[in-house]
Scaffold this motif. Structure first.
Motif, short mmCIF file in Angstrom:
data_model
loop_
_atom_site.label_atom_id
_atom_site.label_comp_id
_atom_site.label_asym_id
_atom_site.label_seq_id
_atom_site.Cartn_x
_atom_site.Cartn_y
_atom_site.Cartn_z
N ARG A 162 -15.26 43.93 -50.24
CA ARG A 162 -14.89 44.57 -51.50
C ARG A 162 -14.96 43.58 -52.66
O ARG A 162 -14.58 42.42 -52.52
CB ARG A 162 -13.50 45.19 -51.40
CG ARG A 162 -13.45 46.34 -50.40
CD ARG A 162 -12.18 47.16 -50.48
NE ARG A 162 -12.28 48.33 -49.58
CZ ARG A 162 -12.83 49.48 -49.94
NH1 ARG A 162 -13.30 49.64 -51.16
NH2 ARG A 162 -12.89 50.48 -49.07
N GLY A 163 -15.46 44.06 -53.81
CA GLY A 163 -15.58 43.22 -54.99
C GLY A 163 -15.60 44.09 -56.23
O GLY A 163 -14.99 45.17 -56.27
N GLN A 164 -16.33 43.61 -57.26
CA GLN A 164 -16.44 44.34 -58.52
C GLN A 164 -17.89 44.73 -58.78
O GLN A 164 -18.82 44.01 -58.40
CB GLN A 164 -15.93 43.48 -59.70
CG GLN A 164 -14.46 43.13 -59.63
CD GLN A 164 -14.21 41.96 -58.71
OE1 GLN A 164 -14.90 40.96 -58.77
NE2 GLN A 164 -13.19 42.09 -57.84
N SER A 165 -18.08 45.85 -59.46
CA SER A 165 -19.43 46.29 -59.80
C SER A 165 -19.98 45.48 -60.95
O SER A 165 -19.24 44.97 -61.80
CB SER A 165 -19.42 47.77 -60.18
OG SER A 165 -18.79 47.95 -61.45
N PHE A 166 -21.29 45.31 -60.96
CA PHE A 166 -22.00 44.85 -62.16
C PHE A 166 -23.38 45.49 -62.13
O PHE A 166 -23.85 45.93 -61.08
CB PHE A 166 -22.07 43.33 -62.26
CG PHE A 166 -23.08 42.66 -61.38
CD1 PHE A 166 -24.29 42.22 -61.91
CD2 PHE A 166 -22.83 42.45 -60.03
CE1 PHE A 166 -25.24 41.59 -61.11
CE2 PHE A 166 -23.76 41.81 -59.23
CZ PHE A 166 -24.97 41.39 -59.76
N GLY A 167 -24.01 45.55 -63.28
CA GLY A 167 -25.25 46.31 -63.37
C GLY A 167 -24.94 47.78 -63.43
O GLY A 167 -23.91 48.21 -63.95
N ALA A 168 -25.84 48.60 -62.88
CA ALA A 168 -25.63 50.04 -62.87
C ALA A 168 -24.52 50.41 -61.89
O ALA A 168 -24.27 49.71 -60.91
CB ALA A 168 -26.93 50.75 -62.49
N VAL A 169 -23.84 51.51 -62.17
CA VAL A 169 -22.79 52.01 -61.29
C VAL A 169 -23.35 53.15 -60.44
O VAL A 169 -24.05 54.02 -60.95
CB VAL A 169 -21.57 52.50 -62.10
CG1 VAL A 169 -20.55 53.19 -61.19
CG2 VAL A 169 -20.93 51.32 -62.82
N ILE A 200 -30.23 49.25 -61.47
CA ILE A 200 -30.02 48.46 -60.25
C ILE A 200 -28.53 48.19 -60.06
O ILE A 200 -27.86 47.65 -60.93
CB ILE A 200 -30.79 47.13 -60.32
CG1 ILE A 200 -32.28 47.38 -60.60
CG2 ILE A 200 -30.60 46.34 -59.03
CD1 ILE A 200 -32.97 48.24 -59.56
N VAL A 201 -28.03 48.54 -58.88
CA VAL A 201 -26.61 48.41 -58.55
C VAL A 201 -26.33 47.02 -57.99
O VAL A 201 -27.09 46.52 -57.16
CB VAL A 201 -26.19 49.48 -57.53
CG1 VAL A 201 -24.75 49.29 -57.08
CG2 VAL A 201 -26.39 50.88 -58.12
N GLY A 202 -25.24 46.41 -58.45
CA GLY A 202 -24.86 45.10 -57.94
C GLY A 202 -23.38 45.03 -57.62
O GLY A 202 -22.58 45.86 -58.07
N ILE A 203 -23.01 44.01 -56.83
CA ILE A 203 -21.61 43.74 -56.52
C ILE A 203 -21.38 42.24 -56.64
O ILE A 203 -22.19 41.43 -56.19
CB ILE A 203 -21.22 44.25 -55.11
CG1 ILE A 203 -19.75 43.96 -54.81
CG2 ILE A 203 -22.12 43.68 -54.02
CD1 ILE A 203 -19.25 44.59 -53.52
N SER A 204 -20.28 41.86 -57.29
CA SER A 204 -19.91 40.47 -57.44
C SER A 204 -18.49 40.27 -56.92
O SER A 204 -17.79 41.25 -56.58
CB SER A 204 -20.00 40.03 -58.91
OG SER A 204 -19.05 40.74 -59.70
#
Length: 381
Positions: free
Chosen positions: A20-27, A113-117
């Motif tokens: 689990r983390g935080q979204s970045f980029g598209a949701v 583009i969906v990302g996770i950080s």
């Protein structure tokens, strides 16, 4: 720099591991095969490399986004991002590069583009190293709130990378020409299996006119260009599905036209010569992979991106309908086959990227080797 609100995001692996983390980029939601790259630089080139189609890339570098996004370093025709998603530990809060036109997140939002950080990428990479590349999904926003069992089921519902014929999904729809710089020397037909833009750029610098054609273009069609040589590019997917291209390469070899292949092209040439392929546990992805040339004894540090490889033994010679062939290169990390060639020199290929972008330039002379082959073939006619 713009950004979406930081909603919760979750990386879900098919075996049930959840990060689990935080979204970045598209949701939203993205599915693909989770793989890792050991490259410390060049995330823009990585993300626009068509060979990463349908793959969620985990970056081992601890912070991503520092150099932003520019309009020169994209490696796909049209600068399309091909990675299915991006997994990172920290997103740089500030862009610091004079060439940057916008931030990484700006471009990811623009291209959906969906990302996770904010996840432990060390733990993720160790898991992939120990258990292999695996189907995965990144879920953000409302999707991340679904029960984990439901998310695991969604991840497991996607097609396997093994058996996937993806080159035709990334290849150009129509042929196009990259003109040479300066006085023209040769004409090369380049099969776009997922070609990076720096490849025809390297040809152009050497005076070569490059005609980029779609995957599976027939041998009869390319003969109309009267090529001095044929190039088979990198690309995504399982080489065991590339039966049409293998047949075309055999026609090229029969016609004694000089042939050069890289990455997916190495696997296609190997199959044309009678070798089998297999899916690797976690593949080679990075810009620091040592390869031994068994013909010269030289070691090159190379840029690589592949999850499939040829079966073979270092330096082994074997007979083919086109003459004796041999395994010319192997990886010093694990012994993987990294190159094959006909002993008469008319065809050769490597599993890595001599055009780099990003990466070291050790292997760049392979382009000059192709020119020498075309020169000697033309002189012998």
């Amino acid at each position: 720099m713009t950004s979406n609100p930081r909603s919760e995001a979750v990386l879900v692996l098919a075996d049930g591991r959840v990060f689990r983390g935080q979204s970045f980029g598209a949701v939203g939601t993205t599915l693909g095969e989770a793989v890792f790259t050991t490259a410390m630089t060049g995330y823009q080139e990585t993300m626009t490399d068509p060979s990463y189609h349908r793959q969620i890339v985990v970056a081992t570098a601890p912070q991503i986004g520092n150099t932003g996004w520019n309009d020169e370093d994209g490696e796909s025709h049209g600068d399309k991002i091909w990675v299915a998603g991006l997994v990172i530990r920290d997103l740089s809060h500030r862009v610091s590069n004079w060439r940057a036109n916008r931030s990484l997140e700006d471009e990811m939002i623009a291209q959906g583009i969906v990302g996770i950080s904010g996840v432990d990428t060390r733990a993720i990479v160790r898991h992939l190293r120990n258990f292999g590349s695996i189907a995965a999904g990144v879920f953000s926003g409302a999707d991340a709130e679904k029960p984990e069992e439901e998310l695991v089921a969604i991840v497991n519902s996607q097609p396997s990378m093994a058996g996937s014929d993806l080159a035709k999904e990334v290849s150009t729809e129509a042929a196009y020409v990259v003109e040479p710089e300066g006085e023209p020397t040769f004409t090369v037909v380049a099969y776009d299996m997922g070609i990076k833009t720096n490849t025809p750029r390297n040809f152009a610098k050497r005076g070569i006119k490059t005609i980029v054609v779609p995957a599976n273009t027939s041998f009869e069609d390319i003969k109309a260009y009267n090529p001095d040589g044929v190039f088979i590019s990198n690309g995504p997917g399982d080489p065991a599905t590339a039966d049409v291209m293998v047949g075309i390469v055999r026609e090229i070899l029969d016609a004694k036209i000089p042939l050069f292949g890289i990455c997916f092209g190495n696997q296609i040439l190997g199959r044309a010569l009678g070798l089998d392929t297999y899916k690797m546990k976690f593949g080679h992805r990075g810009i620091n992979v040592p390869v031994l040339n068994h013909l010269t004894g030289k070691i090159d540090i190379t840029a690589q991106n592949h999850g499939f490889a040829l079966k073979g033994e270092a330096g082994k010679e074997f007979e083919t309908p086109f003459g004796t062939a041999l395994v010319t290169h192997t990886c010093l990390n694990d012994g993987t086959v990294e190159g094959v060639a006909l002993k008469n020199g008319m065809a050769y290929s490597v599993q890595y990227h001599p055009e780099a972008a990003a990466g070291p330039h050790d292997a760049n002379p392979l382009f000059d080797q192709f020119i020498e082959l075309m020169q000697s073939t033309k002189a012998a006619k």
